[in-house]
Design a protein around this motif. Sequence first.
Motif, mmCIF file in Angstrom:
data_model
loop_
_atom_site.group_PDB
_atom_site.id
_atom_site.type_symbol
_atom_site.label_atom_id
_atom_site.label_comp_id
_atom_site.label_asym_id
_atom_site.label_seq_id
_atom_site.Cartn_x
_atom_site.Cartn_y
_atom_site.Cartn_z
ATOM 1 N N ALA A 27 44.397 63.398 22.050
ATOM 2 C CA ALA A 27 45.693 62.730 21.972
ATOM 3 C C ALA A 27 46.735 63.760 21.569
ATOM 4 O O ALA A 27 46.646 64.353 20.497
ATOM 5 N N GLN B 294 50.079 63.107 21.363
ATOM 6 C CA GLN B 294 51.061 62.401 20.527
ATOM 7 C C GLN B 294 50.467 61.050 20.175
ATOM 8 O O GLN B 294 49.820 60.428 21.016
ATOM 9 N N TRP B 295 50.699 60.573 18.965
ATOM 10 C CA TRP B 295 50.191 59.272 18.548
ATOM 11 C C TRP B 295 51.006 58.741 17.386
ATOM 12 O O TRP B 295 51.799 59.465 16.784
ATOM 13 N N LYS B 296 50.771 57.466 17.092
ATOM 14 C CA LYS B 296 51.408 56.815 15.949
ATOM 15 C C LYS B 296 50.322 56.144 15.129
ATOM 16 O O LYS B 296 49.370 55.597 15.684
ATOM 17 N N ALA C 279 42.846 54.618 25.341
ATOM 18 C CA ALA C 279 43.899 54.281 24.370
ATOM 19 C C ALA C 279 43.584 52.954 23.672
ATOM 20 O O ALA C 279 43.757 52.822 22.458
ATOM 21 N N VAL D 236 45.083 53.639 15.549
ATOM 22 C CA VAL D 236 45.966 54.701 16.036
ATOM 23 C C VAL D 236 46.435 54.319 17.436
ATOM 24 O O VAL D 236 45.622 53.962 18.295
ATOM 25 N N GLN D 237 47.751 54.384 17.652
ATOM 26 C CA GLN D 237 48.329 54.042 18.945
ATOM 27 C C GLN D 237 48.684 55.305 19.712
ATOM 28 O O GLN D 237 49.305 56.221 19.160
ATOM 29 N N VAL D 238 48.271 55.340 20.977
ATOM 30 C CA VAL D 238 48.607 56.462 21.849
ATOM 31 C C VAL D 238 48.903 55.896 23.233
ATOM 32 O O VAL D 238 48.244 54.962 23.690
ATOM 33 N N HIS E 182 49.656 60.398 27.102
ATOM 34 C CA HIS E 182 49.516 61.412 26.053
ATOM 35 C C HIS E 182 48.045 61.713 25.740
ATOM 36 O O HIS E 182 47.736 62.290 24.698
#
Length: 109
Positions: free
Chosen positions: A56, A58-60, A17, A26-28, A32
């Motif tokens: 991943a 789910q991520w933001k 991560a 990208v944040q995970v 996840h």
Amino acid sequence: MPSGKLDQGEPLTAGAARELFEETDVQVEPEHLKLRHVVHHRQEDGSERIGFFFEATQWKGTPTNKEPEKCLTLQWFTDHDLPEDIIEYPGAGLFGCLGRTGVLTQYGW
């Protein structure tokens, strides 16, 4: 593909991560990340490494090339139209993730 090495005492998914964020913004959350493939790779000089390839779930964030000195560009490809110049070691992991080789690839042995 984003990659890197673990820091001392760092759990595998936390390191994955962290590397993803450092290289792409990208944040995970580690929970996840789903392990998809393992590559045991021996390079031409005889050195060895084991790579773990994650998906991943789910991520933001929006992927951004945060290391342009190491990576020419970030680009999306369909799995049937991949570039021909994929670096062999990460390519082995990618093809494994796409279900073409099973869960383990022993590359260069």
